[in-house]
Design an enzyme around this catalytic site. Sequence first.
Site, PDB file in Angstrom:
ATOM      1  N   GLN A  64      -1.850   2.401   9.895  1.00 28.00           N
ATOM      2  CA  GLN A  64      -0.565   2.527   9.200  1.00 28.00           C
ATOM      3  C   GLN A  64       0.453   3.309  10.040  1.00 28.00           C
ATOM      4  OE1 GLN A  64      -3.553   3.017   7.810  1.00 28.00           O
ATOM      5  NE2 GLN A  64      -3.576   2.560   5.630  1.00 28.00           N
ATOM      6  N   ARG A  87      -7.232  -0.637  -6.979  1.00 27.33           N
ATOM      7  CA  ARG A  87      -7.592   0.422  -6.012  1.00 27.33           C
ATOM      8  C   ARG A  87      -7.832   1.712  -6.803  1.00 27.33           C
ATOM      9  NH1 ARG A  87      -4.245   1.031  -0.540  1.00 27.33           N
ATOM     10  NH2 ARG A  87      -6.157   2.057   0.128  1.00 27.33           N
ATOM     11  N   ARG A  89       0.881  -1.180   0.000  1.00 26.45           N
ATOM     12  CA  ARG A  89       0.000   0.000   0.000  1.00 26.45           C
ATOM     13  C   ARG A  89       0.909   1.219   0.000  1.00 26.45           C
ATOM     14  NH1 ARG A  89       2.430   1.893   3.770  1.00 26.45           N
ATOM     15  NH2 ARG A  89       0.930   3.555   3.713  1.00 26.45           N
ATOM     16  N   GLY A  90       0.282   2.406  -0.141  1.00 29.11           N
ATOM     17  CA  GLY A  90       1.072   3.625  -0.311  1.00 29.11           C
ATOM     18  C   GLY A  90       1.214   3.864  -1.814  1.00 29.11           C
ATOM     19  N   ALA A  91       0.911   5.101  -2.234  1.00 31.32           N
ATOM     20  CA  ALA A  91       0.766   5.379  -3.667  1.00 31.32           C
ATOM     21  C   ALA A  91       1.968   4.944  -4.526  1.00 31.32           C
ATOM     22  CB  ALA A  91       0.447   6.857  -3.862  1.00 31.32           C
ATOM     23  N   ASN A 127      -5.323  12.406   0.611  1.00 36.36           N
ATOM     24  CA  ASN A 127      -4.431  11.540   1.406  1.00 36.36           C
ATOM     25  C   ASN A 127      -5.291  10.768   2.398  1.00 36.36           C
ATOM     26  OD1 ASN A 127      -1.776  10.567   2.061  1.00 36.36           O
ATOM     27  ND2 ASN A 127      -1.892  11.720   3.961  1.00 36.36           N
ATOM     28  N   LYS A 128      -4.635   9.946   3.178  1.00 33.97           N
ATOM     29  CA  LYS A 128      -5.319   9.065   4.128  1.00 33.97           C
ATOM     30  C   LYS A 128      -6.356   9.805   4.963  1.00 33.97           C
ATOM     31  CE  LYS A 128      -5.042   5.594   4.405  1.00 33.97           C
ATOM     32  NZ  LYS A 128      -6.066   4.742   3.723  1.00 33.97           N
ATOM     33  N   ASP A 157      -1.922  10.582  -2.133  1.00 34.89           N
ATOM     34  CA  ASP A 157      -2.308   9.583  -3.136  1.00 34.89           C
ATOM     35  C   ASP A 157      -2.626  10.202  -4.481  1.00 34.89           C
ATOM     36  OD1 ASP A 157      -2.956   8.376  -0.384  1.00 34.89           O
ATOM     37  OD2 ASP A 157      -2.761   6.711  -1.781  1.00 34.89           O
TER      38      ASP A 157
END
Length: 350
Positions: A199, A92, A49-51, A250-251, A240
């Site tokens: 995270q 995603r 995960r993570g862009a 973002n998150k 992201d």
Amino acid sequence: MSENKIETLRWVEDHLEMIDQRILPADFQYISYNSALSVADGIRSMVVRGAPAIGCAAAYGVALEALNFQDASVDEFSKGMEQAFKILLQSRPTAINLFWAIDRMRSKMNENISLTPKKIANTLLSEAHEILNEDIEINRKMGSFGAELLPDGARVLTHCNAGALATAGHGTALGVIRSAVEAGKKISVIAGETRPFLQGARLTAWEMVQEDIPITLISDNMSGHLMSCGEIDAIIVGTDRVAGNGDVANKIGTYMVAVLSKRHNIPFYVACPLSTIDRSISSGSDIPIEERPIDEVTGYRDYQWAAEGVSVRNPAFDVTPADLVTGLITEKGVIFSPTTEKINNLFNSN
Ligand code: MRU
């Protein structure tokens, strides 16, 4: 220091391996991948995960599928590749790096379409390696621009994990912190735990502890209090997708932090490789926001704590308007108070 201490993704002989980020920090384990379908599943289920890491994984997914079809007819190869692109594109929705990496792999394939499937497959594998290596280089460049913004002794709040685990190495937001520490600055990190997937508590805390960078964990609802007590000097997050006008996805929870930072006059920086800027959309309202399974909110892993029957929302990202952003830290420099014009100028500059 080794260039890349945490190898989030690595190519081993003929397959891809990715650290299983769902089980960190309790367990450290690599999972092997040998097809686009399995990589798409790894992205969807958050093994990776993570862009930027999602982009790298997708590039390897394309390469793996090409290798699987390298001895097939040209027609079978093309059909197999179309299917691979389709599956990966659906893994995603929010991180633009996924679409960016797949586009880049598709262009590479098209440029070489007159070659044999075997040769195309090898070219695609080299391209995936290149995307991974470039990502580390870009993070290092962002790190050195961003490190200059942090005063010695700064206490820096971050949200989610924008570290080595979210990239091919070094990290974006945590890359800035790592670069500032390498430059001799005393930096301490405050990590929001980042409900519901944790995270911050699991991944950011693990990364910083590995390197002896001082880190304090807080639950997400504590950041306003710490800001009001003068205990936070700067905020750095990853992203992201950034819209053409500088709005930042973002998150989930990032927007709350940004609003609070404005209130308390604390700089709010976003570490943002240019591949994360989506100039095809003019504002953040066009960014698709992923809704994830509700069991991430009602409990954690096998344990469910929420009342049975309650209705639940689980948007995984939010959008911070550009006017709350002090600066976008890119590999080409920092865009202070981002606007469409400033972003376009940076893309057009050498
Ligand atoms: O749902 P995730 O864990 O993929 O979300 C990750 C983030 O929001 C990161 O901050 C973002 O991708 C930037 S990573 C360098």
